[in-house]
Each structure stands twice: as structure tokens, then as C-alpha cells.
Write a protein that holds these residues in place. Structure first.
Motif, PDB file in Angstrom:
ATOM      1  N   MET A   9      21.123 -35.235 -18.281  1.00  0.00           N
ATOM      2  CA  MET A   9      22.312 -34.661 -19.086  1.00  0.00           C
ATOM      3  C   MET A   9      21.925 -33.220 -19.352  1.00  0.00           C
ATOM      4  SD  MET A   9      22.676 -37.971 -21.744  1.00  0.00           S
ATOM      5  CE  MET A   9      24.051 -37.203 -22.383  1.00  0.00           C
ATOM      6  N   LEU A  46      25.094 -31.820 -17.330  1.00  0.00           N
ATOM      7  CA  LEU A  46      26.076 -32.137 -18.412  1.00  0.00           C
ATOM      8  C   LEU A  46      26.224 -30.754 -19.404  1.00  0.00           C
ATOM      9  CD1 LEU A  46      28.750 -33.345 -19.748  1.00  0.00           C
ATOM     10  CD2 LEU A  46      26.835 -34.461 -21.294  1.00  0.00           C
ATOM     11  N   ILE A  87      26.603 -27.236 -17.279  1.00  0.00           N
ATOM     12  CA  ILE A  87      27.588 -27.449 -16.134  1.00  0.00           C
ATOM     13  C   ILE A  87      28.167 -25.970 -15.905  1.00  0.00           C
ATOM     14  CG2 ILE A  87      29.476 -27.999 -17.838  1.00  0.00           C
ATOM     15  CD1 ILE A  87      30.409 -30.263 -15.785  1.00  0.00           C
ATOM     16  N   HIS A 123      32.178 -26.625 -24.293  1.00  0.00           N
ATOM     17  CA  HIS A 123      30.785 -26.317 -23.917  1.00  0.00           C
ATOM     18  C   HIS A 123      29.940 -25.621 -24.815  1.00  0.00           C
ATOM     19  CE1 HIS A 123      27.594 -23.516 -21.995  1.00  0.00           C
ATOM     20  NE2 HIS A 123      27.733 -24.633 -21.010  1.00  0.00           N
ATOM     21  N   HIS A 156      26.708 -27.596 -26.166  1.00  0.00           N
ATOM     22  CA  HIS A 156      25.229 -26.956 -25.914  1.00  0.00           C
ATOM     23  C   HIS A 156      25.273 -25.459 -26.006  1.00  0.00           C
ATOM     24  CE1 HIS A 156      21.054 -27.552 -24.812  1.00  0.00           C
ATOM     25  NE2 HIS A 156      21.168 -26.598 -23.914  1.00  0.00           N
ATOM     26  N   LEU A 177      27.774 -39.838 -27.099  1.00  0.00           N
ATOM     27  CA  LEU A 177      27.143 -39.932 -25.998  1.00  0.00           C
ATOM     28  C   LEU A 177      26.419 -40.952 -25.397  1.00  0.00           C
ATOM     29  CD1 LEU A 177      25.554 -36.183 -26.373  1.00  0.00           C
ATOM     30  CD2 LEU A 177      27.411 -36.778 -25.044  1.00  0.00           C
TER      31      LEU A 177
END
Length: 369
Positions: A238, A242, A245, A259, A263, A286
Motif C-alpha cells: 500500500m 497506493l 502512485i 493524493h 499521503h 481502507l
């Protein structure tokens, strides 16, 4: 406070991607121009423009040997302006080394915004992201250059929403460890026989603990350890595929905002104490598809044991993540602290492991520190 619409900000990489007759961009004096429509009409021929497509043309426009352009030529160029080149902050660097006692200097919010025109740390960030005036390339360059404040920067203008984005570290074990214990007990009881569902009687396992057998414990324990192992894969997967990405992220303000919330804000403000662990709602979202998959693939007692093991390691992961940023640690954890901080301040494209480097070694993404 309303966000003023500003000219769009690009990077040199953005411009370099437009170097053909179908899409021809150039820069001059820090501004970006889309001169595609002018290429066929250029008095010196289209070849001369295409030769410098995707690059800065200030020097060639002043070159007397080639052709020193008049003021009217510069005025005409302004008609094709689509944005400007952004100014980069430079905190991340290849030679960065983490000291044991790491305390970065605070960012001057006014100077930072004046220089980069990225995000103004003095006003709520979410609205600024939603009304983004920068390209994906510029966003990724800026969001991976850490800023530091004494207090958490606001995401929302309204306090009730802002409160949901800030989480003290001990909320994670307070919420998820009781759920984990319940799942572990349910697994053992279900190996002995069927019991009512969680929704019909959530506290039932507590009243039946005396009926748990050693045989049931022996069956649940391997499931629990399997869950531990599965979490290490999820932690790495992840984080890398993820949360980072970046390459496949669409160049659209909605995806950039998502995004950032998921994170990006952590890399933008990595030492923010209240945004180092996942808000319970976010982890709840999640984990949902993964726990659902566990119940599809495995019998319920096995699935509950696996989920309990994964949740236990998740709590360990989040608490350790906080400690790596803000706590004095024993030897192994001090090394992991340097390793993880290097992911933020040295190279964010390597070093995805937080609790260990196992999968970094497997997938060859180890970050030298």
C-alpha cells in the motif's frame, strides 16, 4: 477566505514533453508559452521553432547572429502565455543524513509561499488543493519537499471537519486493540462451534472466554501469525503502490487533492504530530475491502484469526511510525528511524518499509543510509 485564481505553474519537465508540431511549448523569462498555433506562421520558418521546442528560447531570441527579436515579437509571444515555471524548494537531497536527534527548522510560511506559489500554510490547504493552479509535475516536486510548523496546518476552514483530520497516536491502540481482541476470541470460539454474529451480540466473546479450549487456541494462533505476515505485505504494497502512485496519477485537481489527503500531506509536513497515524475513519475505509476478501476466501474462524493478526501489526505499524518521527529509540528502532526519515528527506522513491526492510530487500527498493 477565498483563494485567488493564479496563473498556472509548470515545471521544465512539463514543457519538455511538448516538443512537436502538434504540441509546441517554449519558455522565456520564466513564463511558459504554447506556440503550437504560431508555428506555421513563424516568419523564420517552422523548423527554427521546432528545433527549440520544449526548451527555453530567451537566449536564441536575443541572439544577433540568428535574429534579434523586436519588442513587438515579445508582445506577440505574450498572447500565447499559458503559465509560468515554478520555483522549487530544495529540502530533499541525495547526501542527506539523519542525526539521532532530528529537529528541523520551522518553515517561514510567508516566504515559502512567496517563493514557490504552491500552498499557503497560513490558510486551509484543502480548498487550495481543490483550486490547484499547478501541474501534476510541479505538485509532486513540491509535495515531496518537507515543510515544518510548530502546530498542524489547517486542512479545513470548519473546526468540526478539521478535528477529524487530526489524530493523537494513542487513539489507534485504544480503538483497534479491543476490536482485535474481540476478533481473536471470536476465532477461538468459532473453532468450537457457531456463535451469534458481531452485530447481534458484540460482547458475547467476553462472557464465553472460560469455554475456550487449548485446541481452539492452537488453531487460531497460526491464523493470527499468518495475519501478521499478510500485514507486512500490505504495509509495503500500500505504501509503494497506493500512497506513492505518483507516476500513474492523472493530472487533474481532483486526483491531486485525493493524493494529498491520502499521503501527500504526510510528505509535505512529515513531522506533524497529529497527522502521523491514520484517522480511524480512514483506516476503517481502507481495511474494509481486505477484511471482506478474507471472509470470502476463508472460513469465518480462520478469517477472524487472520484479521486479528493483521490488525495487531497495523497498530504496531502506526505506533512505530509515530515513534520513528518523534521518539528516542533503542538501537534497531534508531536505525529504522534513520531509514524512514531518509525516505522523506533523501529519496521518496525508495525505502517503503516502516517496521522492517524485508520487502524492500525482496523488491530491490532498499534505501542506502
Amino acid at each position: 477566505m477565498a483563494v485567488t485564481k493564479r496563473v498556472r505553474i509548470y515545471t521544465e519537465e512539463d514543457v519538455a514533453n511538448h516538443k512537436s508540431a502538434k504540441s509546441c511549448w517554449v519558455t522565456c523569462r520564466g513564463k511558459v508559452y504554447d506556440v503550437t498555433g504560431f508555428v506555421p506562421d513563424h516568419p523564420g520558418g517552422d523548423d527554427l521553432i521546432l528545433e527549440h521546442a520544449g526548451t527555453d528560447v530567451e537566449s536564441i531570441m536575443k541572439d544577433g547572429d540568428s535574429h534579434d527579436h523586436s519588442d513587438s515579437a515579445y508582445d506577440m509571444l505574450e498572447e500565447y502565455m499559458i503559465g509560468r515555471l515554478g520555483t522549487e524548494a530544495t529540502v530533499v537531497r541525495d547526501d542527506w543524513e539523519a542525526p539521532d536527534d532530528f529537529h528541523p527548522e520551522d518553515t517561514n510560511s510567508a516566504e515559502d509561499f512567496e517563493k514557490t506559489q504552491f500552498l499557503d500554510l497560513r490558510t486551509p490547504l484543502l480548498q487550495q488543493m481543490w483550486q490547484a493552479n499547478f501541474s501534476k509535475s510541479y505538485y509532486l516536486k513540491q509535495v515531496h519537499q518537507p515543510r515544518h510548523l510548530q502546530e498542524s496546518a489547517r486542512l479545513f476552514a470548519y473546526g468540526i471537519f478539521e478535528m477529524c483530520t487530526r489524530t493523537v497516536w494513542y487513539v489507534v491502540p485504544l480503538i483497534w486493540l479491543p476490536i482485535t481482541a474481540n476478533l481473536f476470541l471470536r476465532s477461538m470460539l468459532q473453532f468450537n462451534g457457531p456463535i451469534p454474529t458481531f452485530l447481534s451480540n458484540p460482547l458475547l466473546p467476553l462472557s464465553l472466554t472460560s469455554t475456550v479450549t487449548l485446541n481452539a487456541f492452537a488453531k487460531t494462533l497460526p491464523c493470527f501469525f499468518l495475519g501478521n505476515f499478510i500485514w507486512t505485505i500490505l504495509e509495503y504494497g500500500m505504501h509503494r503502490f497506493l500512497f506513492h502512485i505518483d507516476e500513474f496519477l492523472p493530472d487533474h485537481y481532483a486526483f491531486l487533492t485525493l493524493h494529498f489527503l491520502l499521503h501527500g500531506i504526510h510528505h509535505y509536513m512529515p513531522m506533524d504530530r497529529l497527522r502521523l497515524v491514520m484517522p480511524p475513519v480512514m483506516f476503517g475505509i481502507l481495511q474494509a475491502p481486505f477484511t471482506r476478501l478474507a471472509y470470502i476466501l476463508f472460513p469465518t474462524p480462520v478469517a477472524n484469526g487472520i484479521i486479528a493478526g493483521s490488525f495487531t501489526f497495523y497498530v504496531l505499524y502506526d505506533c512505530m511510525h509515530y515513534a520513528l518521527h518523534h521518539t528516542k529509540l533503542p538501537a534497531y528502532l534508531r536505525h529504522m528511524k534513520r531509514y524512514h526519515l531518509a525516505h522523506h528527506y533523501k529519496n521518496f522513491e525508495l525505502g517503503f518499509g516502516v517496521t522492517s526492510k524485508i520487502w524492500d530487500y525482496v523488491f530491490q527498493t532498499v534505501l542506502p543510509v
